[in-house]
Design an enzyme around this catalytic site. Structure first.
Site, PDB file in Angstrom:
ATOM      1  N   LYS A  13      44.942  34.576  41.298  1.00 13.11           N
ATOM      2  CA  LYS A  13      43.904  33.505  41.307  1.00 13.11           C
ATOM      3  C   LYS A  13      43.739  32.739  39.942  1.00 13.11           C
ATOM      4  O   LYS A  13      43.491  31.618  39.698  1.00 13.11           O
ATOM      5  CB  LYS A  13      42.535  34.282  41.830  1.00 13.11           C
ATOM      6  CG  LYS A  13      42.525  34.927  43.223  1.00 13.11           C
ATOM      7  CD  LYS A  13      41.308  35.300  43.589  1.00 13.11           C
ATOM      8  CE  LYS A  13      40.515  36.504  42.669  1.00 13.11           C
ATOM      9  NZ  LYS A  13      41.368  37.871  42.992  1.00 13.11           N
ATOM     10  N   ARG A  88      32.606  37.189  46.987  1.00  9.03           N
ATOM     11  CA  ARG A  88      33.239  38.596  47.310  1.00  9.03           C
ATOM     12  C   ARG A  88      32.608  39.010  48.253  1.00  9.03           C
ATOM     13  O   ARG A  88      32.940  40.156  48.578  1.00  9.03           O
ATOM     14  CB  ARG A  88      33.348  39.296  45.965  1.00  9.03           C
ATOM     15  CG  ARG A  88      34.725  39.243  45.206  1.00  9.03           C
ATOM     16  CD  ARG A  88      34.433  39.946  43.848  1.00  9.03           C
ATOM     17  NE  ARG A  88      35.525  40.635  43.220  1.00  9.03           N
ATOM     18  CZ  ARG A  88      36.200  40.112  42.441  1.00  9.03           C
ATOM     19  NH1 ARG A  88      35.704  38.847  41.832  1.00  9.03           N
ATOM     20  NH2 ARG A  88      37.162  40.777  41.830  1.00  9.03           N
ATOM     21  N   ARG A 122      49.617  44.073  33.600  1.00  3.68           N
ATOM     22  CA  ARG A 122      49.131  42.805  33.446  1.00  3.68           C
ATOM     23  C   ARG A 122      48.633  43.050  31.941  1.00  3.68           C
ATOM     24  O   ARG A 122      47.892  43.877  31.424  1.00  3.68           O
ATOM     25  CB  ARG A 122      47.997  42.617  34.251  1.00  3.68           C
ATOM     26  CG  ARG A 122      47.403  41.236  34.073  1.00  3.68           C
ATOM     27  CD  ARG A 122      46.346  40.599  35.051  1.00  3.68           C
ATOM     28  NE  ARG A 122      45.437  41.452  35.268  1.00  3.68           N
ATOM     29  CZ  ARG A 122      44.454  41.063  36.430  1.00  3.68           C
ATOM     30  NH1 ARG A 122      44.524  39.829  36.951  1.00  3.68           N
ATOM     31  NH2 ARG A 122      43.234  41.796  36.406  1.00  3.68           N
ATOM     32  N   ARG A 155      43.139  44.816  30.489  1.00  2.37           N
ATOM     33  CA  ARG A 155      41.748  45.227  30.904  1.00  2.37           C
ATOM     34  C   ARG A 155      41.210  46.354  31.205  1.00  2.37           C
ATOM     35  O   ARG A 155      42.268  47.395  31.623  1.00  2.37           O
ATOM     36  CB  ARG A 155      41.513  43.902  32.118  1.00  2.37           C
ATOM     37  CG  ARG A 155      41.238  42.961  32.043  1.00  2.37           C
ATOM     38  CD  ARG A 155      41.185  41.910  33.291  1.00  2.37           C
ATOM     39  NE  ARG A 155      40.756  42.449  34.424  1.00  2.37           N
ATOM     40  CZ  ARG A 155      40.248  41.811  35.398  1.00  2.37           C
ATOM     41  NH1 ARG A 155      40.725  40.523  35.438  1.00  2.37           N
ATOM     42  NH2 ARG A 155      39.789  42.442  36.517  1.00  2.37           N
ATOM     43  N   ARG A 166      39.469  49.120  43.290  1.00  2.00           N
ATOM     44  CA  ARG A 166      39.067  47.528  43.364  1.00  2.00           C
ATOM     45  C   ARG A 166      39.724  47.090  44.791  1.00  2.00           C
ATOM     46  O   ARG A 166      39.263  46.328  45.204  1.00  2.00           O
ATOM     47  CB  ARG A 166      39.671  46.860  42.417  1.00  2.00           C
ATOM     48  CG  ARG A 166      38.702  47.092  41.077  1.00  2.00           C
ATOM     49  CD  ARG A 166      39.572  46.791  39.753  1.00  2.00           C
ATOM     50  NE  ARG A 166      40.177  45.287  39.508  1.00  2.00           N
ATOM     51  CZ  ARG A 166      41.002  45.211  38.822  1.00  2.00           C
ATOM     52  NH1 ARG A 166      41.632  45.904  38.117  1.00  2.00           N
ATOM     53  NH2 ARG A 166      41.473  43.808  38.852  1.00  2.00           N
TER      54      ARG A 166
HETATM   55  P1  AMP Z   1      37.786  39.938  38.492  1.00  6.75           P
HETATM   56  O1  AMP Z   1      37.986  39.626  37.021  1.00  6.75           O
HETATM   57  O2  AMP Z   1      37.735  38.638  39.528  1.00  6.75           O
HETATM   58  O3  AMP Z   1      38.886  40.986  38.931  1.00  6.75           O
HETATM   59  O4  AMP Z   1      36.571  40.748  38.419  1.00  6.75           O
HETATM   60  C1  AMP Z   1      36.445  42.057  37.841  1.00  6.75           C
HETATM   61  C2  AMP Z   1      35.231  42.628  38.099  1.00  6.75           C
HETATM   62  O5  AMP Z   1      33.884  42.053  38.088  1.00  6.75           O
HETATM   63  C3  AMP Z   1      35.206  43.210  39.674  1.00  6.75           C
HETATM   64  O6  AMP Z   1      36.101  44.210  40.122  1.00  6.75           O
HETATM   65  C4  AMP Z   1      33.713  43.153  39.794  1.00  6.75           C
HETATM   66  O7  AMP Z   1      33.307  44.515  39.466  1.00  6.75           O
HETATM   67  C5  AMP Z   1      33.110  42.332  38.931  1.00  6.75           C
HETATM   68  N1  AMP Z   1      32.806  41.162  39.880  1.00  6.75           N
HETATM   69  C6  AMP Z   1      33.444  39.733  39.410  1.00  6.75           C
HETATM   70  N2  AMP Z   1      33.026  38.877  40.321  1.00  6.75           N
HETATM   71  C7  AMP Z   1      32.361  39.578  41.340  1.00  6.75           C
HETATM   72  C8  AMP Z   1      31.494  39.073  42.478  1.00  6.75           C
HETATM   73  N3  AMP Z   1      31.456  37.824  42.906  1.00  6.75           N
HETATM   74  N4  AMP Z   1      30.688  40.060  43.298  1.00  6.75           N
HETATM   75  C9  AMP Z   1      30.665  41.282  42.766  1.00  6.75           C
HETATM   76  N5  AMP Z   1      31.413  41.900  41.643  1.00  6.75           N
HETATM   77  C10 AMP Z   1      32.139  40.929  40.740  1.00  6.75           C
END
Ligand code: AMP
Length: 213
Positions: A13, A88, A122, A155, A166
């Protein structure tokens, strides 16, 4: 144009959002990036979010909805945006539906078995956010970004135990959004395996086709 990139962690993404941002001249809104920035600055939001992110759980809906409401007040979104990582959950999608009408939902499909390898290898540039992979997309110099010479970081949540959590959260809470947006005839299915540039071209083709139909 208002776009949503939907797909599991590691589906690409972020990579596709950056390509789309350059092409369409609209900003990427990555809620994960916003939260990581808040953690870095140890803001109250960052402190709260960290508890959830460290264990691969979703941050509660009310926090995320407030965050996106604030972000969408910014002037830079007036011609549209690319959502990456929000919504999400169904509740987040409904709240978003009250304030915005998405044109396209791009569903990036990648099998789980590829995602664990993609995520655990990554590496991301701490300066410009460019993504690399220790085997699949190696930087020219180990640990250094090809684009801006920034330092490459792993990360905190890209380790196998948290990755599994996740993915579980994705299947349980985010997968239902595919059906939610299919009912609203927004979904464009894209095969997310293979070459990122090819994937990008097929996204652009599909957006144009859907816009014409
Ligand atoms: P990402 O970078 O999109 O993989 O997000 C990393 C982490 O941020 C996720 O595993 C969640 O803990 C939190 N997070 C990001 N976006 C959301 C969302 N829309 N709703 C809930 N948690 C989120």
């Amino acid at each position: 144009m208002k776009l949503l990139l939907l797909g599991p962690p590691g589906a690409g993404k972020g990579t596709q959002a950056k390509l789309l941002m350059d092409k369409l001249k609209i900003p990427q809104i990555s809620t994960g990036d916003i939260l990581r920035e808040a953690i870095k600055k140890t803001t109250p939001l960052g402190k709260k979010a960290k508890e959830f992110m460290d264990r691969g759980a979703l941050v509660p809906d009310n926090i995320m909805v407030d965050l996106i409401n604030e972000r969408l007040k910014n002037q830079d979104v007036k011609d549209g945006y690319i959502l990456d990582g929000f919504p999400r959950t169904i509740q987040q999608a409904e709240e978003l539906g009250n304030i915005a009408n998405l044109e396209h939902v791009i569903q990036l499909k990648v099998p789980d078995k590829d995602l664990i390898n993609r995520l655990s290898g990554r590496r991301t540039c701490e300066k410009c956010g460019e993504a690399f992979h220790v085997e699949l997309n190696r930087p020219k110099r180990d640990g250094v970004c090809d684009k801006c010479n920034g330092k490459l970081m792993q990360r905190a949540d890209d380790n196998v135990d948290v990755i599994k959590k996740r993915l579980e959260a994705y299947h349980l809470q985010t997968d239902p959004l595919v059906g939610y947006y299919q009912k609203r005839k927004k979904v464009i299915e894209i095969d997310g395996t293979g070459n990122p540039k090819e994937i990008f071209r097929s996204i652009l083709r599909s957006i144009n086709q859907q816009a014409d139909s």
